[in-house]
Design a protein around this motif. Structure first.
Motif, PDB file in Angstrom:
ATOM      1  N   VAL A  71      -1.570  -1.158  -2.368  1.00 19.35           N
ATOM      2  CA  VAL A  71      -1.112  -1.768  -1.108  1.00 19.35           C
ATOM      3  C   VAL A  71      -2.084  -1.447   0.023  1.00 19.35           C
ATOM      4  O   VAL A  71      -2.422  -2.318   0.843  1.00 19.35           O
ATOM      5  N   ILE A  72      -2.573  -0.222   0.078  1.00 17.04           N
ATOM      6  CA  ILE A  72      -3.544   0.146   1.109  1.00 17.04           C
ATOM      7  C   ILE A  72      -4.827  -0.654   0.924  1.00 17.04           C
ATOM      8  O   ILE A  72      -5.511  -1.004   1.888  1.00 17.04           O
ATOM      9  N   GLY A  73      -5.132  -0.995  -0.333  1.00 16.46           N
ATOM     10  CA  GLY A  73      -6.310  -1.812  -0.600  1.00 16.46           C
ATOM     11  C   GLY A  73      -6.233  -3.193   0.025  1.00 16.46           C
ATOM     12  O   GLY A  73      -7.263  -3.836   0.248  1.00 16.46           O
ATOM     13  N   PHE A  74      -5.025  -3.669   0.309  1.00 16.69           N
ATOM     14  CA  PHE A  74      -4.866  -4.981   0.952  1.00 16.69           C
ATOM     15  C   PHE A  74      -5.323  -4.964   2.408  1.00 16.69           C
ATOM     16  O   PHE A  74      -5.586  -6.020   2.982  1.00 16.69           O
ATOM     17  N   VAL A  75      -5.404  -3.782   3.009  1.00  5.30           N
ATOM     18  CA  VAL A  75      -5.810  -3.674   4.413  1.00  5.30           C
ATOM     19  C   VAL A  75      -7.290  -4.009   4.525  1.00  5.30           C
ATOM     20  O   VAL A  75      -8.122  -3.391   3.853  1.00  5.30           O
ATOM     21  N   PRO A  76      -7.668  -5.002   5.329  1.00  2.00           N
ATOM     22  CA  PRO A  76      -9.092  -5.356   5.452  1.00  2.00           C
ATOM     23  C   PRO A  76      -9.912  -4.200   6.001  1.00  2.00           C
ATOM     24  O   PRO A  76      -9.419  -3.372   6.773  1.00  2.00           O
ATOM     25  N   GLY A  77     -11.164  -4.152   5.614  1.00  2.00           N
ATOM     26  CA  GLY A  77     -12.047  -3.109   6.102  1.00  2.00           C
ATOM     27  C   GLY A  77     -12.149  -1.941   5.141  1.00  2.00           C
ATOM     28  O   GLY A  77     -11.494  -1.896   4.108  1.00  2.00           O
TER      29      GLY A  77
END
Length: 379
Positions: A302-308
């Motif tokens: 889920v954290i991987g979905f955060v851009p950047g």
């Protein structure tokens, strides 16, 4: 004195197009940095981190790719277009390259119709972004497993997407290289941006080793380089005639300055949003990772979905410190799209969202496969 420039508003006497909305955002970010007290200090620290940990590396990788194009007289997008069956593996290889430059180039090639949507999914799935630099520097044994796995998963995912024809229609805003405004000559601001990026890259590489760059280079030089690079990037972005990507006919240093500046604004926004929430909203990722063990791989994904790259660097740091298992790191590495997601969102939001959703499927399979079948692997 002003000159009509259509969609770009007016121009200054120096001939630079004014982008009112962008200028407002840039001024607002700079205003945050000069606020007295803890808020301003936190903002300045985050801007320096964003520049040294992300922007300098993006600049280096973009200059490497675009510079090689000019030196060897070829176009990466056109080369990928001619690659046919090898297009997806090549895109995945570019994504697996540490940093985000390779993935950004593939996204640009997709926007001009040179590569398939499967190639975009492959490069975004394979990329670990700037977190790869940290992992290579601190745990090369783990990097030797994660990066090839991400590459392999990226290739298989890309081929599957193309085989099943799951690509969305290209946006009407597609930026073909012939339609993107040509800047032409190398500008002074491009060279100034490069001059700031060189010491920024040196400091960023030093920081990846775990060294205290403040003690090595001095707190003030680090602050000056980080803030100067940030301010120059904001100025280039606020006066740019481009939407996101550059014309392939422009000089490599100009393309690097323009595209890095665009990505940097999004990176700064991501850094500020996360750390403001952590400092003033009670967000605590370490506490999240300390919850029920079976949720750890899912949280990483889920954290991987955060851009950047900021949150992804944090996940890698938590793994290095023994706070999360290898399965969570791998899930995050596969699901995260790094900084390449920013131009993808600007060019074709629907494609960007779909690529992220598609990358979640192999991330779940691989992460929970290792979690249940090899729970102690590389922990």
């Amino acid at each position: 004195m002003s000159i009509d420039t259509g969609a770009y508003g007016s121009m200054t006497a120096l001939g630079r197009p004014l982008r009112p909305k962008r200028a407002l955002v840039a001024l607002l970010l700079l205003a945050f940095a000069v606020v007295p007290g803890g808020f301003g200090a936190l903002t300045r620290e985050l801007m320096v981190d964003a520049y040294l940990q992300v922007s300098a590396f993006v600049a280096a990788t973009l200059l490497l790719f675009y510079g090689s194009e000019r030196v060897f007289r070829y176009n990466i997008g056109e080369a990928l277009s001619r690659a046919r069956s090898a297009q997806v593996p090549l895109a995945a290889l570019m994504g697996a390259t540490p940093g985000c430059g390779g993935a950004v180039v593939v996204v640009a090639a997709y926007s001009s119709g040179h590569v398939s949507f499967g190639a975009v999914v492959a490069t975004l799935t394979a990329t670990m972004g700037d977190a790869a630099f940290l992992l290579i520097a601190t745990r090369p044994d783990v990097a030797a497993v994660v990066l090839p796995l991400s590459f392999t998963v990226g290739v298989l995912s890309g081929w599957l997407i193309d085989t099943l024809r799951l690509a969305p229609p290209l946006s009407g805003k597609s930026e073909d290289g012939h339609l993107v405004p040509l800047i032409g000559q190398v500008r002074r601001r491009d060279m100034v941006f490069l001059a700031a990026a060189v010491p920024g890259l040196v400091m960023g590489i030093t920081q990846l080793t775990g060294a205290d760059i403040g003690a090595i280079y001095g707190e003030m030089p680090v602050l000056v380089v980080g803030l100067a690079g940030t301010a120059i990037g904001l100025a280039i972005w606020a006066t740019s005639p481009l939407q996101a990507m550059t014309n392939s006919a422009d000089a490599p240093v100009t393309r690097m300055a323009e595209e890095t500046s665009f990505i940097s604004v999004w990176v700064i926004g991501a850094y500020l949003a996360y750390d403001y929430l952590a400092a003033y909203g009670g967000l605590d990722l370490e506490a999240m990772f300390a919850t029920v063990a079976p949720l750890l791989p899912l949280i990483g994904i889920v954290i991987g979905f955060v851009p950047g790259c900021g949150p992804q660097v944090l996940v890698t740091t938590l793994y290095i410190n023994g706070l999360i298992p290898f399965s969570a790191l791998l899930g995050n590495a596969i699901s995260n799209d790094g900084d390449a997601l920013f131009p993808a969102i600007a060019i074709n939001p629907r494609a960007a969202v779909l690529a992220t959703v598609y990358s979640a499927v192999p991330a779940l399979i691989m992460a929970y496969g290792f979690y249940f079948l090899a729970p102690g692997f590389l922990n």
